[in-house]
Design a protein around this motif. Structure first.
Motif, PDB file in Angstrom:
ATOM      1  N   HIS A 212     -13.680  -1.817  -5.405  1.00  0.00           N
ATOM      2  CA  HIS A 212     -13.459  -2.656  -6.586  1.00  0.00           C
ATOM      3  C   HIS A 212     -12.290  -3.623  -6.350  1.00  0.00           C
ATOM      4  O   HIS A 212     -11.681  -3.643  -5.289  1.00  0.00           O
ATOM      5  CB  HIS A 212     -13.173  -1.770  -7.797  1.00  0.00           C
ATOM      6  N   THR A 213     -11.952  -4.383  -7.399  1.00  0.00           N
ATOM      7  CA  THR A 213     -10.794  -5.275  -7.292  1.00  0.00           C
ATOM      8  C   THR A 213      -9.484  -4.504  -7.396  1.00  0.00           C
ATOM      9  O   THR A 213      -8.457  -4.945  -6.876  1.00  0.00           O
ATOM     10  CB  THR A 213     -10.812  -6.345  -8.389  1.00  0.00           C
ATOM     11  N   GLY A 214      -9.502  -3.363  -8.078  1.00  0.00           N
ATOM     12  CA  GLY A 214      -8.288  -2.574  -8.228  1.00  0.00           C
ATOM     13  C   GLY A 214      -8.473  -1.469  -9.238  1.00  0.00           C
ATOM     14  O   GLY A 214      -9.588  -1.194  -9.698  1.00  0.00           O
ATOM     15  N   GLY A 215      -7.351  -0.845  -9.597  1.00  0.00           N
ATOM     16  CA  GLY A 215      -7.381   0.263 -10.542  1.00  0.00           C
ATOM     17  C   GLY A 215      -6.006   0.875 -10.659  1.00  0.00           C
ATOM     18  O   GLY A 215      -4.987   0.205 -10.465  1.00  0.00           O
ATOM     19  N   THR A 216      -5.958   2.165 -10.974  1.00  0.00           N
ATOM     20  CA  THR A 216      -4.688   2.883 -11.086  1.00  0.00           C
ATOM     21  C   THR A 216      -4.544   3.843  -9.914  1.00  0.00           C
ATOM     22  O   THR A 216      -5.516   4.437  -9.467  1.00  0.00           O
ATOM     23  CB  THR A 216      -4.607   3.673 -12.407  1.00  0.00           C
ATOM     24  N   THR A 217      -3.301   3.990  -9.444  1.00  0.00           N
ATOM     25  CA  THR A 217      -3.067   4.811  -8.257  1.00  0.00           C
ATOM     26  C   THR A 217      -1.702   5.472  -8.303  1.00  0.00           C
ATOM     27  O   THR A 217      -0.757   4.930  -8.887  1.00  0.00           O
ATOM     28  CB  THR A 217      -3.180   3.959  -6.976  1.00  0.00           C
ATOM     29  N   ASP A 218      -1.612   6.637  -7.663  1.00  0.00           N
ATOM     30  CA  ASP A 218      -0.312   7.268  -7.433  1.00  0.00           C
ATOM     31  C   ASP A 218       0.130   7.065  -5.982  1.00  0.00           C
ATOM     32  O   ASP A 218       0.990   7.789  -5.484  1.00  0.00           O
ATOM     33  CB  ASP A 218      -0.343   8.755  -7.799  1.00  0.00           C
ATOM     34  N   SER A 219      -0.415   6.056  -5.327  1.00  0.00           N
ATOM     35  CA  SER A 219      -0.050   5.767  -3.933  1.00  0.00           C
ATOM     36  C   SER A 219       1.440   5.475  -3.771  1.00  0.00           C
ATOM     37  O   SER A 219       2.008   5.702  -2.694  1.00  0.00           O
ATOM     38  CB  SER A 219      -0.828   4.545  -3.424  1.00  0.00           C
ATOM     39  N   PHE A 220       2.087   4.951  -4.825  1.00  0.00           N
ATOM     40  CA  PHE A 220       3.474   4.502  -4.715  1.00  0.00           C
ATOM     41  C   PHE A 220       4.478   5.519  -5.245  1.00  0.00           C
ATOM     42  O   PHE A 220       5.678   5.282  -5.206  1.00  0.00           O
ATOM     43  CB  PHE A 220       3.645   3.171  -5.456  1.00  0.00           C
ATOM     44  N   GLY A 221       3.983   6.637  -5.781  1.00  0.00           N
ATOM     45  CA  GLY A 221       4.880   7.648  -6.318  1.00  0.00           C
ATOM     46  C   GLY A 221       4.244   8.388  -7.476  1.00  0.00           C
ATOM     47  O   GLY A 221       3.064   8.188  -7.801  1.00  0.00           O
ATOM     48  N   ILE A 222       5.026   9.238  -8.119  1.00  0.00           N
ATOM     49  CA  ILE A 222       4.508  10.091  -9.187  1.00  0.00           C
ATOM     50  C   ILE A 222       4.008   9.263 -10.355  1.00  0.00           C
ATOM     51  O   ILE A 222       2.994   9.584 -10.979  1.00  0.00           O
ATOM     52  CB  ILE A 222       5.595  11.090  -9.638  1.00  0.00           C
ATOM     53  N   ASP A 223       4.729   8.195 -10.698  1.00  0.00           N
ATOM     54  CA  ASP A 223       4.307   7.341 -11.801  1.00  0.00           C
ATOM     55  C   ASP A 223       3.154   6.456 -11.354  1.00  0.00           C
ATOM     56  O   ASP A 223       3.249   5.753 -10.339  1.00  0.00           O
ATOM     57  CB  ASP A 223       5.474   6.467 -12.284  1.00  0.00           C
ATOM     58  N   LEU A 224       2.065   6.485 -12.119  1.00  0.00           N
ATOM     59  CA  LEU A 224       0.909   5.664 -11.785  1.00  0.00           C
ATOM     60  C   LEU A 224       1.263   4.183 -11.859  1.00  0.00           C
ATOM     61  O   LEU A 224       2.013   3.754 -12.746  1.00  0.00           O
ATOM     62  CB  LEU A 224      -0.234   5.948 -12.755  1.00  0.00           C
ATOM     63  N   ARG A 225       0.686   3.429 -10.924  1.00  0.00           N
ATOM     64  CA  ARG A 225       0.882   1.981 -10.909  1.00  0.00           C
ATOM     65  C   ARG A 225      -0.454   1.306 -10.634  1.00  0.00           C
ATOM     66  O   ARG A 225      -1.377   1.927 -10.093  1.00  0.00           O
ATOM     67  CB  ARG A 225       1.907   1.594  -9.830  1.00  0.00           C
ATOM     68  N   PRO A 226      -0.542   0.018 -10.973  1.00  0.00           N
ATOM     69  CA  PRO A 226      -1.782  -0.691 -10.651  1.00  0.00           C
ATOM     70  C   PRO A 226      -1.865  -1.030  -9.172  1.00  0.00           C
ATOM     71  O   PRO A 226      -0.842  -1.268  -8.517  1.00  0.00           O
ATOM     72  CB  PRO A 226      -1.688  -1.974 -11.490  1.00  0.00           C
ATOM     73  N   VAL A 227      -3.079  -1.037  -8.670  1.00  0.00           N
ATOM     74  CA  VAL A 227      -3.368  -1.636  -7.369  1.00  0.00           C
ATOM     75  C   VAL A 227      -4.386  -2.738  -7.650  1.00  0.00           C
ATOM     76  O   VAL A 227      -5.353  -2.518  -8.386  1.00  0.00           O
ATOM     77  CB  VAL A 227      -3.891  -0.596  -6.348  1.00  0.00           C
ATOM     78  N   THR A 228      -4.149  -3.926  -7.116  1.00  0.00           N
ATOM     79  CA  THR A 228      -4.977  -5.079  -7.477  1.00  0.00           C
ATOM     80  C   THR A 228      -5.538  -5.801  -6.250  1.00  0.00           C
ATOM     81  O   THR A 228      -6.080  -6.896  -6.388  1.00  0.00           O
ATOM     82  CB  THR A 228      -4.171  -6.085  -8.322  1.00  0.00           C
ATOM     83  N   ASN A 229      -5.420  -5.189  -5.084  1.00  0.00           N
ATOM     84  CA  ASN A 229      -5.898  -5.849  -3.851  1.00  0.00           C
ATOM     85  C   ASN A 229      -7.014  -5.057  -3.190  1.00  0.00           C
ATOM     86  O   ASN A 229      -7.068  -4.929  -1.971  1.00  0.00           O
ATOM     87  CB  ASN A 229      -4.745  -6.063  -2.875  1.00  0.00           C
ATOM     88  N   GLY A 230      -7.913  -4.492  -4.014  1.00  0.00           N
ATOM     89  CA  GLY A 230      -9.071  -3.798  -3.455  1.00  0.00           C
ATOM     90  C   GLY A 230      -9.959  -4.738  -2.662  1.00  0.00           C
ATOM     91  O   GLY A 230      -9.756  -5.965  -2.648  1.00  0.00           O
ATOM     92  N   LEU A 231     -10.962  -4.180  -2.005  1.00  0.00           N
ATOM     93  CA  LEU A 231     -11.854  -5.003  -1.182  1.00  0.00           C
ATOM     94  C   LEU A 231     -12.624  -6.032  -2.006  1.00  0.00           C
ATOM     95  O   LEU A 231     -13.043  -7.065  -1.480  1.00  0.00           O
ATOM     96  CB  LEU A 231     -12.847  -4.120  -0.423  1.00  0.00           C
ATOM     97  N   GLY A 232     -12.839  -5.739  -3.286  1.00  0.00           N
ATOM     98  CA  GLY A 232     -13.489  -6.710  -4.158  1.00  0.00           C
ATOM     99  C   GLY A 232     -14.969  -6.905  -3.887  1.00  0.00           C
ATOM    100  O   GLY A 232     -15.530  -7.930  -4.276  1.00  0.00           O
TER     101      GLY A 232
END
Length: 240
Positions: A140-160
């Motif tokens: 997808h274009t993005g979503g929510t992720t815990d990739s950056f730490g415990i607090d969820l953050r957006p990721v917006t650079n998916g493959l699209g």
């Protein structure tokens, strides 16, 4: 090969095994069925990039594929690609299955190795793309992720490959739903589709055509922006 470009984006497809660490569950078998293979074992390639190609995970996925009767291979990128031509290897598969973990790291590493282009080529050729969690978000274009730490953050650079946002583990992690709603409401993410654990979204070309589930009572959800808020509509999935 599938007759159309096909993605099954899921919050499932894997469960604890009886005599192995993992077993592939109904969502993964549905993805394999979508490839339309007859007369031979389906070729399934697993990727655990989001887990840093953890050897335990790679071994457990190989065992799960053996139990399921698939012709299995894996594509790893640490410390170097394990096949001479990753793009050629992916094109030779019926199904590509992507493990969860850090979607941010997955996207960065894939792009370094031009797997973003290779995945698009495989999708265009009719290879079924599927996976769980990070292996759902990535298409997808993005979503929510815990990739950056415990607090969820957006990721917006998916493959699209799919022009939508994606929310995973919608019922299992309480912070996922409100963040997805905020991100769609403020325009950070576009129109989005979300899945409870055990649910998958079937896309033909770029249209979401069906939600399916391996778990009773679980749902899928459609989010669209209305002013500065998100409107959420539940989609009742078909039980596999």
């Amino acid at each position: 090969m599938a007759a159309q470009r096909t993605i099954l984006a899921t919050s499932g497809g894997l469960r604890p095994g009886e005599r192995t660490y993992f077993e592939f569950s109904e969502l993964t078998q549905f993805a394999v069925d979508l490839a339309g293979v007859t007369g031979r074992a389906p070729r399934l390639c697993t990727l655990a990039t989001a887990c840093g190609d953890n050897p335990h995970v790679l071994h457990a996925l190989a065992e799960a594929a053996k139990v399921a009767g698939y012709e299995h291979s894996h594509l790893q990128l640490f410390t170097m690609p394990n096949v001479p031509d990753p793009a050629e290897h992916l094109l030779a598969q019926d199904v590509i299955w992507v493990m969860g973990g850090s979607v941010a790291n997955l996207l960065a590493v894939w792009r370094v190795h031009a797997l973003d282009e290779a995945m698009r080529a495989a999708w265009e050729a009719g290879v079924v793309l599927t996976g769980v969690s990070a292996g759902s978000l990535c298409w997808h274009t993005g979503g929510t992720t815990d990739s950056f730490g415990i607090d969820l953050r957006p990721v917006t650079n998916g493959l699209g490959l799919l022009p939508y946002g994606n929310g995973v583990h919608y019922d299992a992690e309480e912070r996922r739903r409100p963040l997805m709603q905020r991100l769609v409401g403020d325009g950070t993410l576009p129109e989005s589709y979300c899945t409870d654990d055990g649910v998958g979204l079937l896309y033909r070309d770029t249209e979401m055509v069906e939600a399916v589930s391996e778990r009773d009572g679980a749902g899928a959800y459609h989010l669209v922006r209305d002013g500065d808020a998100a409107v959420e509509t539940r989609i009742d999935p078909r039980r596999l």
